[in-house]
Design a protein around this motif. Structure first.
Motif, PDB file in Angstrom:
ATOM      1  N   ALA A 340      70.361 -45.967  11.950  1.00 39.50           N
ATOM      2  CA  ALA A 340      70.436 -46.459  13.218  1.00 39.50           C
ATOM      3  C   ALA A 340      69.605 -47.847  13.313  1.00 39.50           C
ATOM      4  O   ALA A 340      70.283 -48.874  14.119  1.00 39.50           O
ATOM      5  N   VAL A 341      68.526 -47.979  12.837  1.00 44.24           N
ATOM      6  CA  VAL A 341      67.669 -49.065  13.012  1.00 44.24           C
ATOM      7  C   VAL A 341      68.355 -50.330  12.416  1.00 44.24           C
ATOM      8  O   VAL A 341      68.416 -51.301  12.890  1.00 44.24           O
ATOM      9  N   MET A 342      68.850 -50.064  11.175  1.00 46.83           N
ATOM     10  CA  MET A 342      69.625 -51.320  10.545  1.00 46.83           C
ATOM     11  C   MET A 342      70.953 -51.836  11.098  1.00 46.83           C
ATOM     12  O   MET A 342      71.330 -52.854  11.075  1.00 46.83           O
ATOM     13  N   ASN A 343      71.467 -51.032  12.125  1.00 45.41           N
ATOM     14  CA  ASN A 343      72.591 -51.461  13.020  1.00 45.41           C
ATOM     15  C   ASN A 343      72.239 -51.785  14.461  1.00 45.41           C
ATOM     16  O   ASN A 343      72.988 -52.113  15.084  1.00 45.41           O
ATOM     17  N   ALA A 344      70.979 -51.693  14.637  1.00 42.84           N
ATOM     18  CA  ALA A 344      70.566 -51.383  16.157  1.00 42.84           C
ATOM     19  C   ALA A 344      70.501 -52.827  16.808  1.00 42.84           C
ATOM     20  O   ALA A 344      70.911 -53.282  17.953  1.00 42.84           O
ATOM     21  N   ALA A 345      70.087 -54.095  16.099  1.00 48.44           N
ATOM     22  CA  ALA A 345      69.862 -55.436  16.696  1.00 48.44           C
ATOM     23  C   ALA A 345      70.227 -56.476  15.762  1.00 48.44           C
ATOM     24  O   ALA A 345      70.125 -56.257  14.642  1.00 48.44           O
ATOM     25  N   PRO A 346      70.707 -57.341  16.417  1.00 54.09           N
ATOM     26  CA  PRO A 346      71.248 -58.704  15.565  1.00 54.09           C
ATOM     27  C   PRO A 346      70.204 -59.602  15.132  1.00 54.09           C
ATOM     28  O   PRO A 346      69.914 -60.589  15.310  1.00 54.09           O
ATOM     29  N   VAL A 347      69.372 -58.845  14.253  1.00 57.90           N
ATOM     30  CA  VAL A 347      68.275 -59.687  13.455  1.00 57.90           C
ATOM     31  C   VAL A 347      68.200 -59.419  12.015  1.00 57.90           C
ATOM     32  O   VAL A 347      68.953 -58.399  11.527  1.00 57.90           O
TER      33      VAL A 347
END
Length: 415
Positions: A340-347
């Motif tokens: 989830a973290v790897m896909n959570a934000a565009p960074v």
């Protein structure tokens, strides 16, 4: 008609072959990925190696339970802060040399820990070990994800498998070495890290020495990343649930009434279930129920396990069974929340990992010492009940912030 049938058969064959290829691609990785994978196993042995000797350290160094739990607190606290600089360092040194720097630091501080003679020196040296682990762990996740040829989800499964294997084999080795001397596991980690160092030096290609990040990462980047509400939600939730995780890891050995070998076997069972569920069960849960629902279910069950430990603290078999069962729940949750973290934000993935890990390990730093102190002030049941409370709060926090993180399930469905 026969031409149409032939084309259809060819299409079906191609589809079957591509499906088979996709299914087996988890094991078809570049050498660099396997080099990092095996180094991860050795690095995470360090966590489990120390667990069976916590009561022995308390006895040999004439330390209280809360003082011994500081071995986890200093380790996690330094790791949390160091996570903020991992991206800055890896974007300048490159993946290979950042990983190797982390390995050298772990080897040096664990060797020094094995030769120390006081609890406070040992606590300080464990902090140094945490610095090395921060450089290694944050970079290893980013390395496996970026170097893998099987996509983010499968790369994370591979990473979680390495963690599980390291955590499961570590206690067995720690119990065996710890039965000879409490110093044994510390010196054992140092020796294993030397092997990992040469493994990466030989197997990782020169290209991995260069940064995979085109722009240099700054110290402010992880804080900027936390402006994305989704990443902040997962980070705070992880800090809360890690309170329960590290209460179990740091305090359960004191109430089991087992020797080093016994503790080693219990945490071996814990680690095996953690490894198996993180690889095989978590993806199935994610596909069927979605990431968020599965995560909340696992955390709720983990909270109930901690409640059971709090109620039946003096019943040895309940504590042993609860610790082992918790491994399955934590294995599932670790994979779910990391994906989830790897896909959570565009960074950048390394920046997302650093920001999330900073918050996660703050929870891991506060919990062990708090657990030891609560047991000293009240009784050994209280730390588990308090830990359960924090885990339940993490579930509520995820649930109430559902609108900020629901896109994670949409991305998962897209894959």
């Amino acid at each position: 008609m026969s031409s149409t049938t032939s084309q259809s058969a060819t299409a079906d064959s191609t589809k079957i072959l591509s499906t088979a290829k996709a299914e087996s691609s988890l094991l078809k990785q570049p050498k660099a990925v396997w080099a990092v994978f095996f180094a991860c196993i050795i690095a995470f042995m360090g966590l489990g190696l120390v667990d069976p000797i916590l009561p022995a350290i308390a006895e040999k160094l004439h330390a209280s339970q809360s003082q011994v739990t500081l071995l986890f607190t200093s380790y996690n606290a330094v790791m949390a802060v160091a996570m903020l600089i991992t991206g800055m360092i890896s974007s300048r040194l490159g993946i290979k040399w950042t990983l190797m720097a982390g390995i050298v630091i772990i080897a040096v501080f664990s060797a020094l820990g094995g030769s120390s003679n006081g609890i406070w020196a040992l606590v300080g040296l464990r902090g140094g070990w945490g610095l090395g682990n921060a450089l290694f762990v944050a970079t290893a996740l980013a390395a496996i994800v970026s170097l893998s040829n099987s996509g983010t989800a499968k790369a994370i499964i591979l990473y979680e498998a390495a963690i599980g294997l390291g955590i499961s084999v570590g206690p067995l080795l720690g119990g065996w070495l710890g039965a000879m001397s409490w110093r044994g596991p510390f010196l054992g980690v140092a020796s294993l890290m030397v092997i990992a160092f040469f493994g990466l030096l030989i197997l990782m290609p020169k290209a991995a020495s260069q940064s995979t990040v085109k722009t240099k990462t700054s110290l402010a980047d992880p804080f900027r990343a936390l402006k994305h509400r989704s990443l902040l939600v997962f980070g705070i939730a992880a800090a809360l649930y890690n309170f329960g995780f590290f209460t179990l890891l740091a305090f359960a050995p004191f109430v089991m009434g087992l020797d080093e070998h016994g503790l080693g076997y219990v945490f071996l069972g814990w680690g095996i279930l953690l490894a198996v569920t993180s690889v095989f069960m978590a993806p199935k849960l994610q596909a069927r129920f979605g990431t968020i629902k599965s995560m909340c279910a696992m955390l709720t069950l983990f909270a109930l396990v901690l409640v059971a430990m709090g109620i039946w603290t003096s019943t040895q078999w309940v504590i042993i069974a609860a610790v082992i069962v918790a491994g399955a729940l934590l294995g599932n949750n670790n994979t779910l929340i990391t994906t989830a973290v790897m896909n959570a934000a565009p960074v950048e993935r390394s920046t997302a990992s650093a920001a999330y890990s900073f918050l996660r390990f703050i929870g891991g730093a506060i919990a062990p010492y708090t657990a030891g102190k609560l047991a000293e002030i009240y009784n050994p049941s209280v730390p588990f009940i308090v830990g359960a409370g924090f885990v339940l709060v993490s579930v509520l926090f995820i649930w109430f912030n559902g609108k900020h993180i629901k896109h994670v399930d949409d991305i998962g469905a897209g894959h």
